[in-house]
Design a protein around this motif. Sequence first.
Motif, PDB file in Angstrom:
ATOM      1  N   VAL A 140       1.046  -1.040   0.027  1.00  0.00           N
ATOM      2  CA  VAL A 140       0.013  -0.526  -0.154  1.00  0.00           C
ATOM      3  C   VAL A 140       0.891   1.165   0.124  1.00  0.00           C
ATOM      4  N   ALA A 141       1.030   2.392  -1.014  1.00  0.00           N
ATOM      5  CA  ALA A 141       1.743   3.619  -1.041  1.00  0.00           C
ATOM      6  C   ALA A 141       0.526   4.694  -0.524  1.00  0.00           C
ATOM      7  N   ASP A 142       0.638   5.720  -0.124  1.00  0.00           N
ATOM      8  CA  ASP A 142      -0.002   6.979  -0.095  1.00  0.00           C
ATOM      9  C   ASP A 142       1.079   8.053  -0.897  1.00  0.00           C
ATOM     10  N   THR A 143       1.009   8.772  -2.262  1.00  0.00           N
ATOM     11  CA  THR A 143       1.314   8.823  -2.609  1.00  0.00           C
ATOM     12  C   THR A 143       0.975  10.816  -2.701  1.00  0.00           C
ATOM     13  N   GLY A 144       0.189  10.889  -1.721  1.00  0.00           N
ATOM     14  CA  GLY A 144      -0.093  12.268  -1.808  1.00  0.00           C
ATOM     15  C   GLY A 144      -1.830  12.748  -2.498  1.00  0.00           C
ATOM     16  N   SER A 145      -1.973  12.515  -3.546  1.00  0.00           N
ATOM     17  CA  SER A 145      -2.608  12.413  -3.994  1.00  0.00           C
ATOM     18  C   SER A 145      -3.568  11.478  -4.309  1.00  0.00           C
ATOM     19  N   VAL A 146      -2.920   9.943  -4.777  1.00  0.00           N
ATOM     20  CA  VAL A 146      -3.006   8.820  -4.599  1.00  0.00           C
ATOM     21  C   VAL A 146      -2.882   7.350  -3.147  1.00  0.00           C
ATOM     22  N   ILE A 147      -3.791   6.605  -3.279  1.00  0.00           N
ATOM     23  CA  ILE A 147      -3.467   5.582  -2.607  1.00  0.00           C
ATOM     24  C   ILE A 147      -2.925   4.459  -3.658  1.00  0.00           C
ATOM     25  N   THR A 148      -2.347   3.520  -3.817  1.00  0.00           N
ATOM     26  CA  THR A 148      -2.376   2.554  -4.192  1.00  0.00           C
ATOM     27  C   THR A 148      -1.851   0.787  -3.812  1.00  0.00           C
ATOM     28  N   THR A 149      -2.928  -0.074  -4.422  1.00  0.00           N
ATOM     29  CA  THR A 149      -2.284  -0.948  -3.569  1.00  0.00           C
ATOM     30  C   THR A 149      -1.944  -1.687  -4.739  1.00  0.00           C
ATOM     31  N   ARG A 150      -0.886  -2.367  -4.426  1.00  0.00           N
ATOM     32  CA  ARG A 150      -0.508  -4.037  -5.071  1.00  0.00           C
ATOM     33  C   ARG A 150      -0.277  -4.765  -4.769  1.00  0.00           C
ATOM     34  N   VAL A 151      -1.318  -6.298  -5.535  1.00  0.00           N
ATOM     35  CA  VAL A 151      -1.218  -7.634  -5.010  1.00  0.00           C
ATOM     36  C   VAL A 151      -0.360  -8.581  -5.925  1.00  0.00           C
ATOM     37  N   TYR A 152       0.134  -8.882  -4.532  1.00  0.00           N
ATOM     38  CA  TYR A 152       1.740  -9.826  -5.865  1.00  0.00           C
ATOM     39  C   TYR A 152       0.553 -11.136  -5.054  1.00  0.00           C
ATOM     40  N   SER A 153      -0.387 -11.610  -4.083  1.00  0.00           N
ATOM     41  CA  SER A 153      -0.809 -12.585  -3.760  1.00  0.00           C
ATOM     42  C   SER A 153      -2.328 -12.608  -3.247  1.00  0.00           C
ATOM     43  N   GLY A 154      -3.667 -13.346  -4.336  1.00  0.00           N
ATOM     44  CA  GLY A 154      -4.503 -13.081  -3.274  1.00  0.00           C
ATOM     45  C   GLY A 154      -5.549 -12.695  -3.537  1.00  0.00           C
ATOM     46  N   LYS A 155      -6.342 -11.965  -2.980  1.00  0.00           N
ATOM     47  CA  LYS A 155      -7.418 -11.049  -3.152  1.00  0.00           C
ATOM     48  C   LYS A 155      -7.635  -9.830  -2.184  1.00  0.00           C
ATOM     49  N   VAL A 156      -7.994  -8.761  -2.374  1.00  0.00           N
ATOM     50  CA  VAL A 156      -7.933  -7.580  -1.564  1.00  0.00           C
ATOM     51  C   VAL A 156      -9.180  -7.009  -1.740  1.00  0.00           C
ATOM     52  N   ILE A 157      -9.684  -5.661  -0.768  1.00  0.00           N
ATOM     53  CA  ILE A 157     -10.756  -5.365  -1.325  1.00  0.00           C
ATOM     54  C   ILE A 157     -10.729  -3.633  -0.684  1.00  0.00           C
TER      55      ILE A 157
END
Lengths: 310, 195
Positions: A190-207
């Motif tokens: 999970v990265a909060d870069t100021g204007s966006v929050i991104t979530t990169r998934v390597y395995s499994g599933k995320v909501i």
Amino acid sequence: MVNRALNMIEMDALLSKYFSGEATPEEAMIIDDWRMSKEENEREFSALWNAWNATSAKPHQQPDVPAAWQQMQPLAPRQKVKRISRFTWIAAAGLLFCIAVAAALLFQKEDLKTVATTNNKTEKVILPDSSVAIVGAGSSLSYSTSFTGKERNVILKGEAFFDVRPVAGKPFIVKAGLAKIKVLGTSFTVADTGSVITTRVYSGKVIMYNDKESLTILSEQTGSFRKDNQHFSLVPFVFHFEDEDMKSVAASLAKAYHKKIFFKDPEIASLRISSNFDNKSLDYILQVIASTLNVNYTYSNEDEIYFEKN
Amino acid sequence: MERESELINDHHLLEQYFHEYFEVLHRYAYTLLKDNDDAKDVVQSVFTQLWQKREALTIRQSARAYLYAATHNHCLNRIKSEKIRQNHHSRFTANEDYTTTGEQEQLTLKDLKKEVLSAMDAIPEKCREIFYKSRFEEKSYQEIAKELGISVKTVEAQMGKALRILRTTLSGKTYWLIICCHLFTEINKLPHSLW
């Protein structure tokens, strides 16, 4: 070798990035490959480089290579191999372990624990449920030391990688600003870069969700939350390779771009790559890889890409 | 790939690498440091280090990739330690670097500057603002993006556009002026015994 030319706009952007002193070593290599591949490119490069230099107080001057070589003579005798690095690593690991133990003892009794990193260090945190979090530089992660409730809640500011252990009926929830990320058991960043929050998934599933909407992100995908319009969406082509072998790099790229990637020379599969690509075209990524590893790639048709040694 | 790190034991191979890569590495270093002499020092030290410590170095990729990466690292270290970032804009307008050189060169530079300045006027306003910040205030793409509230990708695209416009606007005459300037600087550098 460059099989498919980057378009002119992409090339102008890359060249001005290089001229501005912003190019990574990989990008500098792409430019030199491009420049030397055709006489026409060489001319175009000179014209652009001259135009750029015209706006400089200290323009670039072609170096005198033989003189520079002479200046370095005689070469100093070689140094003996020093194996300090391994000791340094062991010492550093030991020190880190002591700090971790001390920190663990120090914070054991507290309810909410916060791990904050400095601007150039990352920190690995073992959470109470034995999930692992790696907190990125200049970030902080807060979590309950017991995880006794119905949920496992953590609060993130900045960036962190998570490898979450599955616990039935007890979802793991990351709060990052106004967005929440819920998982059952998986690994993701999970990265909060100021204007966006991104979530990169390597395995499994995320909501990823807030009060109004939610987004399901599957393995190898990246989801983002824009703070300005408060919407979630999938970001398809963001790659962060950290010392990964070409076999897995090719697998990620093949999946994201719906291509088949083959190695004509099997040893290419074990070469390693560290690089970040944020929304770059597939050809851009392939060129960076080709220049870095000194290999070639060719398309046999639209969907099949072959790598071979130079 | 293993072979290359072994072969570097050879003095001649080092020389071969030097002749093959010095020029491109020098230009890369120049883009980072904005100084020809500093760039030369850095690339020489990259090769010196490669020679002195090569047994301890593990060249995992090609020697070429190693050389580019090492040049990049050396440059960043130099920027950090010496704080060589200066305000180019003031130097550009004040012309102080050229005050000691001949009168003729000054004249040429003045002409050149006018033309370059008018070429820069051809760049659309928003684009020019970004170009100025990068070029003369020596701000990084990251800093510019943050300051203007735009993405780094937008900065990259706008800089590309500025470069394209400059290249199209600057006439062939300008290049001759640049070449003359270079020649003059080179001649001035020659030892006096040659005059």
